[in-house]
Write a protein that holds these residues in place. Sequence first.
Motif, short mmCIF file in Angstrom:
data_model
loop_
_atom_site.label_atom_id
_atom_site.label_comp_id
_atom_site.label_asym_id
_atom_site.label_seq_id
_atom_site.Cartn_x
_atom_site.Cartn_y
_atom_site.Cartn_z
N LEU A 193 -58.13 -35.15 -13.85
CA LEU A 193 -58.53 -36.50 -13.26
C LEU A 193 -57.35 -37.31 -13.32
O LEU A 193 -56.76 -37.62 -14.42
N THR A 194 -57.15 -38.23 -12.55
CA THR A 194 -56.05 -39.22 -12.65
C THR A 194 -56.66 -40.65 -12.57
O THR A 194 -57.33 -41.07 -11.68
N PHE A 195 -56.62 -41.19 -13.78
CA PHE A 195 -57.14 -42.42 -14.07
C PHE A 195 -56.83 -43.52 -12.91
O PHE A 195 -57.47 -44.40 -12.75
N ALA A 196 -55.59 -43.22 -12.25
CA ALA A 196 -55.17 -44.26 -11.35
C ALA A 196 -56.16 -44.75 -10.25
O ALA A 196 -55.97 -45.66 -9.59
N TYR A 197 -57.04 -43.73 -10.04
CA TYR A 197 -57.90 -43.91 -8.93
C TYR A 197 -59.54 -44.49 -9.47
O TYR A 197 -60.21 -44.69 -8.54
N TYR A 198 -59.39 -44.95 -10.94
CA TYR A 198 -60.53 -45.02 -11.26
C TYR A 198 -60.84 -46.18 -12.06
O TYR A 198 -59.56 -46.96 -12.47
N ALA A 199 -61.92 -46.62 -12.58
CA ALA A 199 -62.09 -47.73 -13.86
C ALA A 199 -62.28 -46.99 -15.02
O ALA A 199 -62.76 -45.76 -14.73
N ILE A 200 -61.96 -47.25 -16.25
CA ILE A 200 -62.21 -46.62 -17.28
C ILE A 200 -62.73 -47.64 -18.27
O ILE A 200 -62.33 -48.87 -18.46
N VAL A 258 -67.65 -52.05 -24.36
CA VAL A 258 -66.86 -52.85 -25.11
C VAL A 258 -65.83 -53.36 -23.99
O VAL A 258 -65.55 -54.63 -24.17
N SER A 259 -65.35 -52.64 -23.36
CA SER A 259 -64.13 -53.09 -22.47
C SER A 259 -64.07 -52.16 -21.41
O SER A 259 -64.62 -51.15 -21.20
N CYS A 260 -63.45 -52.47 -20.30
CA CYS A 260 -63.19 -51.88 -18.94
C CYS A 260 -61.93 -52.43 -18.36
O CYS A 260 -61.57 -53.42 -18.45
N ILE A 261 -61.46 -51.50 -17.54
CA ILE A 261 -60.23 -51.73 -16.90
C ILE A 261 -60.38 -51.04 -15.57
O ILE A 261 -60.64 -49.95 -15.33
N VAL A 262 -59.83 -51.76 -14.43
CA VAL A 262 -60.08 -51.21 -12.85
C VAL A 262 -58.52 -50.82 -12.74
O VAL A 262 -57.80 -51.80 -12.60
N SER A 263 -58.30 -49.55 -12.47
CA SER A 263 -57.02 -49.31 -12.07
C SER A 263 -56.17 -49.91 -11.12
O SER A 263 -55.16 -50.16 -10.81
N SER A 264 -57.05 -50.01 -9.87
CA SER A 264 -56.70 -50.36 -8.58
C SER A 264 -55.95 -51.80 -8.68
O SER A 264 -55.22 -52.06 -7.93
N ASP A 265 -56.73 -52.76 -9.41
CA ASP A 265 -56.24 -54.09 -9.42
C ASP A 265 -55.67 -54.52 -11.03
O ASP A 265 -55.28 -55.75 -11.16
N GLY A 266 -55.96 -53.62 -11.95
CA GLY A 266 -55.59 -54.26 -13.07
C GLY A 266 -56.71 -55.02 -13.96
O GLY A 266 -56.42 -55.46 -14.93
N SER A 267 -57.59 -55.46 -13.40
CA SER A 267 -58.75 -56.31 -13.76
C SER A 267 -59.33 -55.80 -14.82
O SER A 267 -59.42 -54.38 -15.17
N THR A 268 -59.72 -56.52 -15.82
CA THR A 268 -60.07 -56.23 -17.08
C THR A 268 -61.33 -56.80 -17.62
O THR A 268 -61.60 -58.07 -17.28
N ASP A 269 -62.36 -56.25 -18.41
CA ASP A 269 -63.52 -56.97 -18.72
C ASP A 269 -63.55 -56.69 -20.36
O ASP A 269 -63.36 -55.62 -20.54
N TYR A 270 -64.28 -57.59 -20.99
CA TYR A 270 -64.59 -57.43 -22.57
C TYR A 270 -66.01 -57.97 -22.89
O TYR A 270 -66.47 -59.16 -22.28
N THR A 271 -66.66 -57.53 -23.73
CA THR A 271 -67.76 -57.98 -24.06
C THR A 271 -67.47 -59.14 -24.85
O THR A 271 -66.32 -59.14 -25.70
#
Length: 119
Positions: A26-33, A47-60
């Motif tokens: 799987l290529t991370f570049a197409y997904y959120a992790i 805990v955290s998340c990153i969306v590959s398409s736009d680089g947006s991030t989120d944290y608890t």
Amino acid sequence: VQLQASGGGLVHPGGSLRLSCAASGLTFAYYAIGWFRQAPGKEREGVSCIVSSDGSTDYTDSVKGRFNISLDDSKNRVYLQMNSLKPEDTAVYYCATGLTYCGTDYKYWGQGTLVTVSS
């Protein structure tokens, strides 16, 4: 698809660790992790998340300002830099992917890596 989480270990309070999540098939570049953790006797939490398409991030809230998630497209790896670690960060940490947005019902999960914060 396989996800391999690594980088856990024993660290003193105030210390740092960097977790790594590698994907095969799987290529991370197409997904959120996402990174999740589960402490003994507690429910799993995001805990955290990153969306590959736009680089947006989120944290608890409990890790904001201390943890940083990043993606290395060239290595197909996602990192979670954890600084100023506290005993309450002790948990098994999992990476997950398979969605194109940050969520909880990811299709693919890694096996987990143990982080222990103790003096």
